[in-house]
Scaffold this motif. Structure first.
Motif, short mmCIF file in Angstrom:
data_model
loop_
_atom_site.label_atom_id
_atom_site.label_comp_id
_atom_site.label_asym_id
_atom_site.label_seq_id
_atom_site.Cartn_x
_atom_site.Cartn_y
_atom_site.Cartn_z
N MET A 56 -1.93 21.00 14.74
CA MET A 56 -0.72 20.28 14.24
C MET A 56 -1.41 19.04 13.61
N PRO A 57 -0.59 18.33 12.87
CA PRO A 57 -1.02 17.01 12.24
C PRO A 57 -1.25 16.00 13.32
N PRO A 97 -0.67 14.04 20.26
CA PRO A 97 0.74 13.67 19.42
C PRO A 97 2.06 13.74 20.21
N LEU A 98 3.10 13.12 19.61
CA LEU A 98 4.37 13.08 20.46
C LEU A 98 4.94 14.60 20.18
N LEU A 99 5.99 14.95 21.36
CA LEU A 99 6.35 16.22 21.40
C LEU A 99 7.58 16.20 20.08
N LEU A 100 7.62 17.48 19.36
CA LEU A 100 8.42 17.59 18.25
C LEU A 100 9.64 18.53 18.47
N ASN A 132 0.03 20.28 20.63
CA ASN A 132 0.65 19.99 22.01
C ASN A 132 1.80 21.06 22.41
N ALA A 133 2.47 20.94 23.52
CA ALA A 133 3.05 21.80 23.98
C ALA A 133 4.40 22.24 22.90
N SER A 134 4.68 21.56 22.10
CA SER A 134 5.89 21.60 21.15
C SER A 134 5.61 22.39 20.01
N VAL A 135 4.12 22.53 19.68
CA VAL A 135 3.61 23.36 18.42
C VAL A 135 2.87 24.56 19.04
N CYS A 136 2.19 24.49 20.03
CA CYS A 136 1.19 25.50 20.45
C CYS A 136 1.73 27.10 20.36
N PRO A 137 3.08 27.12 20.85
CA PRO A 137 3.76 28.34 20.78
C PRO A 137 3.70 29.18 19.28
#
Length: 196
Positions: free
Chosen positions: A151-152, A178-181, A141-146
């Motif tokens: 992601m899990p 998934p939720l944003l992290l 999602n947007a929090s991990v893709c950079p």
């Protein structure tokens, strides 16, 4: 992808509260960084109650050396290596946070911003050397893709029993976003430019 995760004392305590009768043979739950091939405390179900199992991370490859540590949520049900486990042996891997590495090989730590435990969706199987689990991954999602394109799959605490026991719930979880992290980067490479 998920190549390493971390379990702290608080996460181990949460696990023990979820599972009312922790098998004393397991002893203390492993804490610290958990690497592929290591044992970890995993929530699974062999009876009507969730149990804490000490399971090794990584499925053995059938024809090749090495381990499969992740399975794509989008195709896991169809793959012969994971399908039966996905249908009948789902599990939950609790963690305080997990790590990914960016293109410059900097380690980035991902965690819930509310401080709660991360519950990673997985499945397990029996191999010649005992039980082994893998972690399911989905599109970042947007929090991990950079940092990484995978992601899990992350569960909420209220979803744990449904994930483990309810076969009809599996597809719903595999399709959710998934939720944003939150994240921190422990090391950032610096580039110095010198004038000549």
């Amino acid at each position: 992808m998920c190549g390493r995760f971390y379990v702290d004392d608080e996460t181990a305590g949460v696990l023990e509260r979820i599972v009312h009768e922790v098998d004393l043979r397991l002893g203390r739950i492993r804490t610290g960084d958990i690497y592929p091939s290591q044992q970890a405390g995993v929530l699974a179900a062999k009876t009507a109650e969730q149990e804490l199992e000490d399971i090794r991370w990584g499925f053995l490859r059938q024809q090749k050396k090495g381990l499969l540590i992740n399975a794509r949520a989008e195709t896991a049900l169809q793959r012969s290596m994971f399908g039966e486990s996905m249908r009948h042996r789902r599990c939950v891997i609790p963690a305080r946070h997990f790590y990914e590495w960016d293109a410059q090989k900097n380690k980035v730590t991902f965690f819930r911003e509310d401080g709660a435990v991360l519950y990673l969706a997985g499945c397990y199987n029996r191999f010649a050397d005992g039980l082994r689990f893998i972690i399911l991954t989905t599109k970042a999602n947007a929090s991990v893709c950079p940092v990484h394109d995978r992601m899990p799959v992350i569960l909420e605490q209220r979803e744990l029993a449904d994930w483990i026991y309810e076969d009809g719930y599996t597809q719903e979880v595999l399709c959710k976003v998934p939720l944003l992290l939150g994240h921190t980067q422990e090391y950032e490479q610096q580039r110095f430019i010198f004038d000549s």
